[in-house]
Enzyme design. Structure first.
Site, mmCIF file in Angstrom:
data_model
loop_
_atom_site.group_PDB
_atom_site.id
_atom_site.type_symbol
_atom_site.label_atom_id
_atom_site.label_comp_id
_atom_site.label_asym_id
_atom_site.label_seq_id
_atom_site.Cartn_x
_atom_site.Cartn_y
_atom_site.Cartn_z
ATOM 1 N N ILE A 59 -1.593 -10.022 -2.021
ATOM 2 C CA ILE A 59 -2.117 -9.907 -0.659
ATOM 3 C C ILE A 59 -3.633 -10.099 -0.637
ATOM 4 C CG2 ILE A 59 -2.441 -8.388 1.328
ATOM 5 C CD1 ILE A 59 0.201 -7.076 0.714
ATOM 6 N N GLY A 119 -10.037 -6.908 -4.274
ATOM 7 C CA GLY A 119 -11.300 -6.237 -4.009
ATOM 8 C C GLY A 119 -12.066 -6.018 -5.289
ATOM 9 N N GLY A 120 -13.148 -5.238 -5.196
ATOM 10 C CA GLY A 120 -14.023 -5.052 -6.335
ATOM 11 C C GLY A 120 -13.400 -4.269 -7.471
ATOM 12 N N MET A 121 -12.450 -3.367 -7.165
ATOM 13 C CA MET A 121 -11.885 -2.509 -8.201
ATOM 14 C C MET A 121 -10.390 -2.718 -8.415
ATOM 15 S SD MET A 121 -14.364 -0.707 -9.430
ATOM 16 C CE MET A 121 -13.568 0.677 -10.229
ATOM 17 N N VAL A 162 -4.278 -5.680 -3.926
ATOM 18 C CA VAL A 162 -3.146 -5.202 -3.138
ATOM 19 C C VAL A 162 -2.048 -6.256 -3.209
ATOM 20 C CG1 VAL A 162 -2.345 -4.481 -0.864
ATOM 21 C CG2 VAL A 162 -4.659 -3.906 -1.605
ATOM 22 N N LYS A 185 -1.123 -0.857 -3.852
ATOM 23 C CA LYS A 185 -2.541 -0.958 -4.178
ATOM 24 C C LYS A 185 -2.700 -0.614 -5.657
ATOM 25 C CE LYS A 185 -6.735 1.514 -2.694
ATOM 26 N NZ LYS A 185 -7.208 2.401 -1.609
ATOM 27 N N ASP A 215 -16.166 6.468 5.507
ATOM 28 C CA ASP A 215 -16.281 5.011 5.398
ATOM 29 C C ASP A 215 -15.546 4.335 6.548
ATOM 30 O OD1 ASP A 215 -17.224 2.676 4.281
ATOM 31 O OD2 ASP A 215 -15.544 2.448 2.903
#
Length: 526
Positions: free
Chosen positions: A40, A43-45, A48, A63, A160
């Site tokens: 999907i 990201g940085g870490m 998904v 995730k 956030d």
């Protein structure tokens, strides 16, 4: 700590091609329970994936996070992952993403399985469709309030909140159904200081949506999320955030030291009701004490404000075929509450509000009190053809030596003659400001919430020789002081813009291991 949510894929389609290079997760079954079928987003870490829960066959989003490589960061990573997962899994509100399961594999892969969402992020909707109508923006904001109200009741705050972490889906004929995502920066405010893993003075969040206290390392609580919600409302209604100077120190310091630009300055063609603007600007007060106390208070204000918004007024006129869009018409036609319930909601919300500090907070109480008073007087007028006596008027107006005059709610005329022929000592002063929309206070008590308006003096306060010192304030303008006397008639003031203070020089950030410049979490587009 940067995490990637199921909704952060934005417009990317689920089950698409894997990122460049071999992706060993495709086709893998995690802990014998979740079969990974497609990619999907990344990201940085971590990433998904689209998956299927065994043996139920339920489609879900998985995730997958990879722990920090440095040994001294692993403990904090472990704690933050399980804090996010355990907290999010306890949240059950329909406007919060549902967590099915979470855990860690033998080969050190951390995973979180959640409901699969088919839709788009609020970020994508704002980029393509902003500015939103008042009705749409308030509809989205109310759902966010309900989601975070549950989290705050569990003593955790999001920290956030941004458009990339709000997902919009459709359910049948319902559009813009909200799902709040990514509790990766969640903070348990009920924890003892020695158990908290966020160090004092560490700035965490997304620069464009961070509250001043979050930036300075001061105490954070539910009102920190309220500030971020104010930014979301501001952006939905204008198409822009108040401060946008990249992800560096300039944007961050603007939240601390600069006044929020008026929404009509940001977008001159904006059609916006004064009540909605007051709610947004109160959420964006620099001092946390000047904001709403809780998400429940914000939600109630948004419900009441919806009854007087420009959009709702026009829609009510179209729906009823009436050309009237008076305050009473709007309250009766759009509030979705019976009259007694509407008045009670206002009383519960605004009666206990603390006074605002140093003129920063903007209060919508006066305008809403006008609606409630107008409704109550109208109901009383329909039930009896006799005019109310002086004692009944005093009871309706409430305690205090001054009361804002509200249309038909005042039965005493400017000369003191009542409809029944009785006389009473009373006088009115009309306050007019340029620009309009200012609040007026006397002895710390708000006597006018939105100029132009009338202020009434009764009894000993109506003596023409008695001085009344009024303070007039409007966001972005200097506070003006004026001595008036009962019977002065019209009092006009021209407000002067307040100078914008220059941002203080910020100390150079300490070098950090993170690969994001300045050590701040970037406002990533997914």
């Amino acid at each position: 700590f940067m995490s990637t949510s199921a909704g952060e894929a934005g417009e990317q389609k689920s089950g698409g091609a894997a990122p460049p290079g071999a992706d060993t997760m495709i086709g893998r079954t995690i802990n014998g329970r979740f079969e990974i079928s497609g990619f999907i987003a990344k990201g940085g870490m971590g990433s998904v994936y689209k998956g299927r829960q065994l043996p139920l066959g339920r489609v879900c989003a998985v995730k997958v996070l990879l722990p920090a490589l440095r040994a001294d960061e692993r403990t904090d990573f472990h704690h933050r992952f399980f804090l996010e997962a355990s907290t999010a899994s306890k949240l059950t509100h329909p406007n919060t993403v549902t967590i099915y399961d979470y855990g860690r594999t033998d080969d050190d892969v951390y995973y979180m399985a959640m409901e699969f969402l088919d839709g788009r992020t609020l970020r994508d909707a704002i980029v393509k469709e902003a500015p939103f109508t008042e009705e749409r923006a308030l509809h989205v904001a109310r759902q966010i309030c309900r989601s975070l109200r549950e989290a705050h009741a569990m003593s955790v705050i999001h920290r956030d909140l941004k458009p990339a972490n709000i997902f919009l889906v459709e359910h049948g004929d319902e559009s813009d159904v909200v799902k709040v995502l990514d509790f990766g920066l969640v903070k348990n405010v009920a924890e003892a200081p020695e158990d908290q893993h966020t160090q004092a003075g560490i700035c965490m969040g997304s620069p464009k949506y961070m509250a001043p206290e979050q930036i300075t390392g001061a105490h954070v609580d539910a009102r920190t999320d309220i500030y971020a919600l104010g930014i979301l409302l501001y952006e939905m209604l204008t198409g822009r955030v108040p401060f946008d100077r990249g992800n560096g120190m300039s944007t961050i310091m603007a939240h601390v030291s600069e006044e929020v630009p008026p929404m009509r300055v940001m977008r001159p063609d904006l059609a916006l009701s004064a009540d909605v603007e007051r709610v947004v600007m109160r959420c964006l007060s620099k001092a946390a004490d000047d904001r709403f106390k809780s998400m429940d208070d914000v939600l109630n204000a948004l419900k009441i404000t919806a009854g007087t918004s420009t959009t709702m007024s026009n829609e009510y006129a179209l729906r009823t075929g009436s050309g009237s869009t008076s305050m009473q018409d709007v309250a009766l036609g759009s509030a979705s509450l019976p009259l007694p319930a509407l008045a009670a909601t206002h009383d519960q919300l605004y009666a206990a509000q603390p006074p605002q500090g140093k003129g920063r907070g903007l209060i919508i109480g006066g305008a809403i009190a006008a609606v409630a008073a107008f409704i109550l007087v109208s109901v009383a007028t329909q039930s009896s053809t006799k005019p109310a006596d002086a004692s009944a008027q005093t009871a309706a107006a409430g305690p205090g030596k001054t009361t804002a005059v509200v249309a038909a709610a005042a039965t005493t005329t400017a000369t003191g003659a009542s409809p029944s022929g009785d006389t009473a000592k009373g006088a009115r002063i009309r306050i007019v400001t340029e620009p309009a929309g200012a609040a007026v206070k006397e002895d710390g008590v708000e006597v006018c919430a939105n100029t132009p308006c009338d202020v009434r003096y009764d009894g000993p306060d109506a003596v023409a020789t008695k001085d009344h010192k009024l303070l007039v304030s409007l966001q972005g303008y200097k506070i003006e002081s004026r001595i008036v006397h009962a019977g002065d008639g019209n009092v006009s003031l021209s407000l002067t813009r307040a100078p914008v203070a220059a941002a203080p020089a910020a100390p150079a950030p300490k070098p950090k291991a993170a690969d994001v410049p300045g050590g701040y979490k970037a406002d990533i587009p997914y």
